[in-house]
Design a protein around this motif. Structure first.
Motif, PDB file in Angstrom:
ATOM      1  N   ASN A   1       0.875  -1.062  -0.068  1.00  0.00           N
ATOM      2  CA  ASN A   1      -0.021   0.089   0.060  1.00  0.00           C
ATOM      3  C   ASN A   1       0.637   1.261  -0.118  1.00  0.00           C
ATOM      4  OD1 ASN A   1      -2.422  -1.501   0.135  1.00  0.00           O
ATOM      5  ND2 ASN A   1      -2.602  -1.573   2.295  1.00  0.00           N
ATOM      6  N   LEU A   2       2.128   1.086   0.549  1.00  0.00           N
ATOM      7  CA  LEU A   2       2.936   2.308   0.725  1.00  0.00           C
ATOM      8  C   LEU A   2       3.683   2.843  -0.331  1.00  0.00           C
ATOM      9  CD1 LEU A   2       4.657   2.547   4.261  1.00  0.00           C
ATOM     10  CD2 LEU A   2       3.438   4.297   3.233  1.00  0.00           C
ATOM     11  N   LEU A   3       4.275   1.632  -1.295  1.00  0.00           N
ATOM     12  CA  LEU A   3       5.035   1.836  -2.345  1.00  0.00           C
ATOM     13  C   LEU A   3       4.788   2.729  -3.135  1.00  0.00           C
ATOM     14  CD1 LEU A   3       6.804  -1.718  -3.032  1.00  0.00           C
ATOM     15  CD2 LEU A   3       7.790   0.535  -2.312  1.00  0.00           C
ATOM     16  N   PRO A   4       3.479   2.845  -3.792  1.00  0.00           N
ATOM     17  CA  PRO A   4       2.939   3.689  -4.857  1.00  0.00           C
ATOM     18  C   PRO A   4       2.983   5.136  -4.269  1.00  0.00           C
ATOM     19  CG  PRO A   4       1.560   1.995  -4.745  1.00  0.00           C
ATOM     20  CD  PRO A   4       2.251   1.917  -3.226  1.00  0.00           C
ATOM     21  N   ARG A   5       2.931   5.374  -2.937  1.00  0.00           N
ATOM     22  CA  ARG A   5       2.795   6.740  -2.316  1.00  0.00           C
ATOM     23  C   ARG A   5       4.080   7.568  -1.954  1.00  0.00           C
ATOM     24  NH1 ARG A   5      -2.369   6.520   1.501  1.00  0.00           N
ATOM     25  NH2 ARG A   5      -3.609   5.147   0.378  1.00  0.00           N
TER      26      ARG A   5
END
Length: 252
Positions: free
Chosen positions: A171-175
């Motif tokens: 969930n974090l990686l694209p952000r």
């Protein structure tokens, strides 16, 4: 007192680091919570050295240490010791493993030293004072927005928890800007303190993993907490500059 404690922590950390730099040609293993959670003879030797040197100087102090050394404090000071943080790095000959030593009183951690001889790194702090790296004052990066953040994390020994951690990272990686996995929590916290990372998070850490590094990061201006902003604990440790910490915490 804090000056005396800091000097002792520096001395003992360097002694243990020098001992560990003499890496053996073979290892013996003691399994702990699982097959991927283990100690070597070097973890145990380093802990014995650290505890012996501290108690030689301060026999009434208490001890909490990863490999089992424990004693109650008669002086009001308790040492929180990870003799070899990053054992897997050490085993494989990777850099970043370290010696982490903190001293706490009734109000919390008073002194913290993290020594990583493989990368010539010595971080330290005293509560209420500056954080330093090899003697130079350091500060965390702030403000940093989430999309520009370079983060680091680590993975739990509990294999079920690793699956949950994988979902958080997905969930974090694209952000974020990017993610690192360095393999030693104390140095990750110190990297946040000196601006080599913007933030760090990890679940399933023990007190000895974050006591010294957490103080160093805090004195460098970072915020360290657990879930919902409570104290850092085994459930979760999140560390970043104030602006990024506020953005990151709800996502972990």
């Amino acid at each position: 007192m804090s000056t005396e404690l800091l000097k002792l922590a520096h001395t003992v950390a360097k002694l243990a680091g020098s001992h560990l730099m003499n890496r053996p040609s073979s290892f013996t293993f003691t399994e702990k919570s699982s097959a991927v959670d283990f100690a070597t003879q070097m973890d145990q030797q380093a802990e014995e050295l650290i505890v012996r040197e501290i108690l030689n100087s301060r026999p009434d102090d208490g001890i909490i240490a990863e490999e089992g050394a424990a004693r109650a404090s008669k002086s009001g000071i308790t040492w929180v010791i990870d003799p070899l943080d990053g054992t897997v790095n050490y085993l494989y000959g990777l850099p970043g493993w370290n010696v982490s030593i903190a001293a706490k009183d009734k109000d919390g951690v008073l002194v913290g030293v993290v020594y990583a001889p493989s990368i010539n790194g010595l971080w330290s702090a005293v509560r209420g004072g500056d954080a330093t790296y090899n003697g130079e004052k350091i500060k965390c990066n702030d403000p940093v927005t989430l999309d520009k953040a370079l983060l680091s994390t680590g993975f739990a020994y509990d294999l079920d928890l690793r699956s949950t951690q994988g979902q958080v990272i997905s969930n974090l990686l694209p952000r974020i800007r990017d993610l690192r996995r360095n393999g030693a929590a104390a140095v990750d916290l110190c990297y946040v303190a000196m601006g080599s990372l913007d933030g760090f998070f990890e679940a399933s850490l023990n007190e000895w993993d974050h006591a010294a590094g957490g103080l160093i990061a805090t004195q460098a201006g970072a915020v360290i907490s657990g879930r919902a902003g409570g104290p850092a604990n085994k459930d979760l440790v999140v560390c970043a500059g104030p602006a990024l910490h506020a953005q990151l915490l709800p996502l972990i």
